[in-house]
Enzyme design. Structure first.
Site, PDB file in Angstrom:
ATOM      1  N   ASN A   1      49.256  -8.280   8.563  1.00  0.00           N
ATOM      2  CA  ASN A   1      48.043  -7.606   9.009  1.00  0.00           C
ATOM      3  C   ASN A   1      47.521  -8.402  10.186  1.00  0.00           C
ATOM      4  OD1 ASN A   1      45.653  -6.227   9.335  1.00  0.00           O
ATOM      5  ND2 ASN A   1      44.642  -7.174   7.581  1.00  0.00           N
TER       6      ASN A   1
ATOM      7  N   ARG B   1      43.491   1.578   4.881  1.00  0.00           N
ATOM      8  CA  ARG B   1      43.741   0.530   5.874  1.00  0.00           C
ATOM      9  C   ARG B   1      44.972   0.826   6.724  1.00  0.00           C
ATOM     10  NH1 ARG B   1      40.779  -4.034   5.174  1.00  0.00           N
ATOM     11  NH2 ARG B   1      42.132  -4.970   6.733  1.00  0.00           N
TER      12      ARG B   1
ATOM     13  N   MET C   1      43.922  -2.715  11.968  1.00  0.00           N
ATOM     14  CA  MET C   1      43.894  -2.778  10.503  1.00  0.00           C
ATOM     15  C   MET C   1      45.271  -2.447   9.922  1.00  0.00           C
ATOM     16  SD  MET C   1      40.559  -1.647   8.377  1.00  0.00           S
ATOM     17  CE  MET C   1      40.678   0.078   8.536  1.00  0.00           C
ATOM     18  N   CYS C   2      45.573  -2.990   8.794  1.00  0.00           N
ATOM     19  CA  CYS C   2      46.739  -2.645   7.991  1.00  0.00           C
ATOM     20  C   CYS C   2      46.403  -3.117   6.586  1.00  0.00           C
ATOM     21  CB  CYS C   2      47.991  -3.396   8.439  1.00  0.00           C
ATOM     22  SG  CYS C   2      48.739  -2.753   9.957  1.00  0.00           S
ATOM     23  N   GLY C   3      47.153  -2.622   5.620  1.00  0.00           N
ATOM     24  CA  GLY C   3      46.945  -3.115   4.261  1.00  0.00           C
ATOM     25  C   GLY C   3      48.195  -3.828   3.785  1.00  0.00           C
TER      26      GLY C   3
END
Lengths: 296, 228
Positions: free
Chosen positions: A174, A32, A1-3
């Site tokens: 992402n 995130r 996950m990443c934002g």
């Protein structure tokens, strides 16, 4: 996950608020990606001059008299703006390459460079990173940001996004690329080098190398669908605008909103909640394997 | 009487606790949620009759595991809306993100806009009506229930399909493994007419094509042993 977040202003009167709007979006994406955060902001330009953003873990010593030393080394006028662990050095366009080479030699980390773009990224919670750099006070025409939950490389400043691999170009991501080592070697054979072990930097370098070869931003983003393997939702910033592309599987979320005033991108709708006029915005999910870009 | 919950004043956990208690009370009350701001897991786990209207867009997993309740989102819904729904009605006035209605066992998921990829993945008895288009890999491994699409379907519709019925009015970009077009018989037109009416959809059953399983992936085929 990443934002990931992005904001492109269509009207000049919102420019002083760009940093404030992007900061709210970035902080909302903390869930995130709580381990590091970064932002690329496209602000005012000075004709014939280039801004080089550098980072140091010991800014007090590294940035003391740095402008004078660089000025002497490249024999050109230099101005410096120090913000926490980062410094933005403004040098004449013609001296850019020499300045970057000298700065790297002194052990400073190069975050990016360009006529318009400044990059600020650090390890830590997005709200702390934003506060350290005073992101809220920054103005500009457009910007992109990232909150990181690391998978492919260590949690370091150099592993944080955005990644810049050419003047005024940067990328946030992402997902995770699975052919980045092979692509890194392919790019190296063409003389394109990366500064970290990170997969996203390879994606950025791929896009930059395509643009350097004559491709448009749209063509370079199209190319990622064919040449990069893995999961990605990419947002790329350029001097004139930003672009979005998702891999064909499109399991990494993405949502966009457009009003008369702006085009916004985020991993989740939550990040839009404080944007002005969001209730009446056109909100949609970008299609898989489809390139979108906005330029002024 | 409608009770209004404001999410700028009440946190998500308190909102869901209130709704879940009201559902358990079996009183079929009306609730309205304002300022949802894209929050995750809104109105999930409602286990009884209740009418909930969410005034805005929601994040991940809205109305998950719904049973008997009627939930309406007056905006768009994030990934996994009405996931594993058992019964009741969930209506999305805008678009739904990926895997809407995944693994749903029953009830009606009514999406007035578009649904993105993997809509109805592994559905097990739910009825899903999408007034717009659906994305790729929709109804993957769908076992039971009906997926009705008034617009177009993306790539690999119904891949590895079991016994769910798929009805598409527009084009299908491609069919997944073991999914084929099938004859529309009177009983199918009847099912479709009922679902279109329930969903308030402006379409005629005769305009749709039906897709279903070719049933060739059900059993191991010894003649294919060399291919593994």
């Amino acid at each position: 996950m990443c934002g990931i977040v992005g904001l492109f202003l269509k009207k000049d009167d919102l420019r002083p608020q760009l940093g404030d709007m992007l900061t709210d979006m970035l902080i909302t994406m903390t869930d995130r990606g709580p381990d590091s955060a970064g932002i690329a902001i496209y602000g005012p330009e000075t004709e014939g001059m280039v801004k080089i953003t550098v980072q140091s873990d010991s800014p007090e010593t590294a940035f003391a008299h740095l402008d004078a030393a660089l000025c002497a080394a490249i024999d050109a006028p230099v101005t410096i703006k120090v913000i926490d662990t980062h410094a933005v050095l403004t040098v004449p366009e013609a001296s850019e390459a020499a300045a970057i080479a000298w700065l790297e030699e002194t052990g400073l980390r190069i975050m990016g460079s360009g006529a318009s773009m400044e990059i600020y990224k650090e390890v830590g919670l997005p709200k702390d990173v934003a506060a350290r750099f005073g992101l809220r006070e920054m103005g500009g025409s457009h910007g992109i940001g990232h909150t990181r939950m690391a998978t492919e490389s260590a949690v370091t400043t150099m592993g944080a996004h955005p990644f810049s691999t050419a003047d005024d170009q940067c990328l946030v991501h992402n997902g995770s690329l699975s052919n980045h080592n092979q692509m890194r070697r392919t790019l190296a054979r063409k003389g394109v080098f990366t500064r970290s072990e990170n997969d996203t930097e390879v994606g950025a370098a791929y896009i930059s190398s395509r643009i350097a070869e004559g491709a448009t931003l749209g063509e370079a983003l199209e190319g990622t669908i064919k040449d990069l393997d893995g999961f990605f939702t990419f947002v790329t910033g350029t001097r004139n605008g930003f672009g979005v592309v998702r891999d064909p599987i499109a399991c990494k979320p993405a949502v966009m909103a457009e009003t008369e005033d702006y085009v916004a991108f985020a991993s989740e709708y939550r990040a839009f909640a404080d944007l002005p006029g969001i209730e009446a915005a056109r909100v949609w999910e970008p299609e898989p394997a489809t390139v979108y870009f906005w330029e002024r | 009487m409608t009770t209004t919950l404001d999410m700028t004043a009440t946190d998500l956990r308190a909102v869901n606790t209130t709704l879940q208690a009201a559902a358990r009370a079996q009183a079929n009350e009306d609730y309205e949620i304002i300022n949802p701001r894209g929050a995750h897991a809104m109105a999930c786990g409602l286990d009884g009759p209740l009418t909930v209207t969410i005034k805005g867009s929601t994040g991940y997993y809205c109305a998950g595991m719904n049973k008997e309740a009627t939930v309406t989102v007056e905006g768009s819904a994030g990934p996994g809306v009405a996931e594993n729904m058992m019964s009741g009605i969930v209506t999305i006035e805008g678009d739904a993100s990926q895997y809407a209605g995944a693994t749903g066992h029953g009830g009606l998921l009514n999406i007035k806009g578009n649904a993105s990829s993997r809509c109805g993945i592994s559905m097990k008895g739910i009825d899903i009506v999408v007034h717009g288009n659906i994305g790729h890999m929709s109804a993957f491994m769908a076992q039971k229930g009906n997926l009705v699409v008034l617009g177009d379907a993306g790539d690999a519709l119904g891949d590895s399909l079991y016994e769910a019925r798929l009805f598409v009015r527009g084009s299908v970009k491609s069919l997944g493994a073991d999914c084929i077009e099938k004859e529309m018989r009177p009983e199918h037109l009847e099912i479709l007419a009922k679902l279109l009416e329930q969903a308030g959809a402006d379409a005629k059953p005769e305009e749709f094509k039906r897709y279903g399983s070719a049933r060739k992936l059900y059993n191991f085929n010894i003649d294919h042993a060399d291919e593994y």
